[in-house]
Design an enzyme around this catalytic site. Structure first.
Site, PDB file in Angstrom:
ATOM      1  CG  ASP A  37      -2.136  -1.001   0.802  1.00 56.05           C
ATOM      2  OD1 ASP A  37      -2.167  -1.381  -0.120  1.00 56.05           O
ATOM      3  OD2 ASP A  37      -2.454  -1.247   2.076  1.00 56.05           O
ATOM      4  CG  HIS A 241      27.411   1.004  -6.283  1.00 58.49           C
ATOM      5  ND1 HIS A 241      26.972   0.063  -7.325  1.00 58.49           N
ATOM      6  CD2 HIS A 241      27.936   2.144  -6.817  1.00 58.49           C
ATOM      7  CE1 HIS A 241      27.457   1.007  -8.302  1.00 58.49           C
ATOM      8  NE2 HIS A 241      27.940   1.934  -8.006  1.00 58.49           N
ATOM      9  CG  ASP A 269      27.588  11.638  -9.279  1.00 53.54           C
ATOM     10  OD1 ASP A 269      27.971  11.331  -8.041  1.00 53.54           O
ATOM     11  OD2 ASP A 269      27.657  10.845 -10.242  1.00 53.54           O
ATOM     12  CG  HIS A 348      35.237   3.570 -10.547  1.00 56.24           C
ATOM     13  ND1 HIS A 348      35.398   4.742 -11.093  1.00 56.24           N
ATOM     14  CD2 HIS A 348      35.724   3.700  -9.339  1.00 56.24           C
ATOM     15  CE1 HIS A 348      36.055   5.483 -10.033  1.00 56.24           C
ATOM     16  NE2 HIS A 348      35.894   4.937  -8.880  1.00 56.24           N
ATOM     17  CG  HIS A 359      25.316   6.439 -13.806  1.00 54.83           C
ATOM     18  ND1 HIS A 359      25.841   5.140 -13.744  1.00 54.83           N
ATOM     19  CD2 HIS A 359      25.714   7.053 -12.778  1.00 54.83           C
ATOM     20  CE1 HIS A 359      26.878   5.220 -12.642  1.00 54.83           C
ATOM     21  NE2 HIS A 359      26.678   6.387 -12.336  1.00 54.83           N
ATOM     22  CD  GLU A 382      32.278   8.962 -10.984  1.00 52.77           C
ATOM     23  OE1 GLU A 382      32.057   8.448  -9.723  1.00 52.77           O
ATOM     24  OE2 GLU A 382      31.410   9.198 -11.545  1.00 52.77           O
ATOM     25  NE  ARG A 404      33.145   7.782  -6.166  1.00 57.37           N
ATOM     26  CZ  ARG A 404      32.723   6.852  -5.398  1.00 57.37           C
ATOM     27  NH1 ARG A 404      33.711   5.621  -5.069  1.00 57.37           N
ATOM     28  NH2 ARG A 404      31.738   6.527  -4.529  1.00 57.37           N
TER      29      ARG A 404
HETATM   30  N1  GLY Z   1      27.198   8.437  -7.660  1.00 58.01           N
HETATM   31  C1  GLY Z   1      27.132   7.370  -8.716  1.00 58.01           C
HETATM   32  C2  GLY Z   1      28.284   7.761  -9.316  1.00 58.01           C
HETATM   33  O1  GLY Z   1      29.208   8.298  -8.808  1.00 58.01           O
HETATM   34  O2  GLY Z   1      28.525   7.267 -10.344  1.00 58.01           O
HETATM   35 MN    MN Z   2      29.035   9.812  -7.582  1.00 59.61          MN
HETATM   36 MN    MN Z   3      29.418   9.548 -10.540  1.00 60.20          MN
END
Ligand code: GLY
Ligand code: MN
Ligand code: MN
Length: 437
Positions: A37, A241, A269, A348, A359, A382, A404
């Protein structure tokens, strides 16, 4: 704010690339159940939103270039006093015409009677193929109905084309009104990161830092976090993540915060990494400086005419060299790059397109080659280094460190501009902000 005029010109641009005698059909996002609900906060499909700004579920946009009675048709829920008492305001077809410039608008409950007549006789249908299984089925139902009428002379459309491919290309280059919203999202998010630096202290929980960040978002008029806020202290920063945000900040650890808000449909971001106690230790500083150098050099490399992968390649080179200098990787830098040796520590890529989706949409390659940067593209930079806590190949002092640094940049005519730089990233500036609080 995106004006009705800009929405109209987006629809016009899309219709200009559609083939003659074609139709586009775009469904609003469905509501999604979170728990019995109760639903997740509603998030409109970004293609739908980009073309109309219409914020409701149970709606369908139809575009028919050249249709004499009007090219932009919107199906939506009718006004309903009882429903509006429970779930809030509905525009209704009249509101769709008056507020969203629909040439024609109909109740969504009439779509089965009206839309097949609009599809019949068109050569091509543009729609977001495979995005929403229920809508795919509904659309194919309408098409099959027309096919069944063939004996009576009905002509079913024969070609189906992915609509999002065309819209995505348009969304990749941001207009000045889109940039205003992206900059606002960036400014609010930068303030939230400064707030986190001011409040973080040993003994505070990660979720309490998350609360401070999201408080700033909402106090400044953002609609939501653009993605689940990551507050990873100590080795939690190594989980890319990490969203549990359940641990206590420990004296001597770093904390990695990846957080950005959504402001009027546009995302920011940002990631910053800083010491919980306000002072970098020397191993933390060493790793931090490599990541910062990678970030600085990648930003410097982004300019129109340069292929997309240059930013990533720059970060890989700087990080690989940095890891060799610190004795974390051993060997010849070029050979290590050829072997992807950095992947154990930097797993990454250096960024992604940013816009209405965090994204964001848009191809990275054209004809199998990295596309070139163009003015108006917006992306993140990043780089990071993450040293697994159980990596016995490296000296103990490095284990569990995670850094990061992420900013959002817009490609300009001569280079690029970071528009989330309003939160410190030099070590000395971070330490000063934390000492002065
Ligand atoms: N916050 C997701 C990324 O940095 O791609
Ligand atoms: Mn990010
Ligand atoms: Mn990002």
């Amino acid at each position: 704010m995106i004006t009705p005029k800009e929405y109209k010109s987006r629809r016009k641009d899309l219709m200009a690339v559609m083939e003659p005698n074609s139709i586009a059909v775009i469904a609003a996002a469905p509501h999604r159940l979170r728990s019995k609900d109760t639903h997740f906060p509603y998030k409109q499909d970004t293609t739908f939103s980009y073309l109309s700004g219409f914020p409701e579920a149970h709606a369908v946009i139809v575009l028919i270039p050249g249709r004499s009675q009007g090219e932009f048709i919107l199906f939506c829920r009718e006004k309903d006093r009882l429903r509006e008492t429970w779930d809030g305001f509905l525009y209704g077809p009249e509101g769709a015409r008056d507020e969203f410039s629909a040439d024609d608008a109909f109740p969504i409950s009439d779509i089965d009677d009206i839309l097949p007549g609009m599809l019949e006789g068109r050569d091509r249908v543009y729609f977001g193929i495979g995005k929403d299984a229920d809508f795919d089925k509904q659309l194919m139902g309408w098409i099959n109905n027309i096919r069944e009428q063939r004996g009576r002379g009905a002509i079913p459309p024969g070609e189906f084309v992915d609509l999002d491919h065309f819209v995505n290309e348009m969304r990749l280059i941001k207009t000045s009104s889109e940039m205003k919203l992206l900059r606002r999202a960036g400014t609010i998010s930068a303030a939230a990161h400064r707030r986190a630096m001011r409040v973080a202290t040993p003994g505070l929980y990660e979720y309490q830092v998350q609360a401070e960040i999201e408080y700033e978002f909402m106090m400044q008029g953002a609609s939501a976090p653009a993605y689940t806020t990551i507050v990873g202290s100590g080795k939690n920063g190594c989980v890319l993540h990490y969203i549990e945000n359940s641990h206590k900040l420990v004296d001597g650890d770093l904390v990695l915060i990846d957080a950005g808000c959504e402001y009027q449909d546009y995302a920011a971001d940002i990631t910053r990494t800083f010491p919980v106690n306000g002072r970098f230790s020397s191993p933390q500083a060493a790793i931090y400086d490599v990541v910062l150098a990678a970030h600085t050099e990648a930003v410097a490399a982004i300019e129109p005419g340069v292929p997309y992968n240059v930013a990533n390649d720059t970060t890989v080179r700087v990080i690989t060299q940095g890891l060799v200098d610190l004795g974390i990787l051993n060997g010849q830098v070029d050979e290590l790059i050829a072997e992807d040796a950095h992947r154990d520590f930097y797993m990454h890529n250096s960024g992604h397109w940013l816009g209405m989706d965090v994204h964001d949409v848009g191809d990275y390659k054209i004809d199998k080659r990295w596309r070139d940067y163009e003015a108006g593209m917006v992306l993140t930079v990043e780089p990071g280094i993450y040293i697994a806590p159980d990596n016995v190949e490296v000296d103990e002092k490095w284990r569990g460190l995670a850094v990061r640094i992420e900013d959002d940049v817009v490609v300009t005519r001569k280079g690029c501009e970071q528009f989330t730089a309003d939160v410190p990233k030099q070590r000395s500036e971070i330490e000063k902000l934390m000492a002065d609080r």
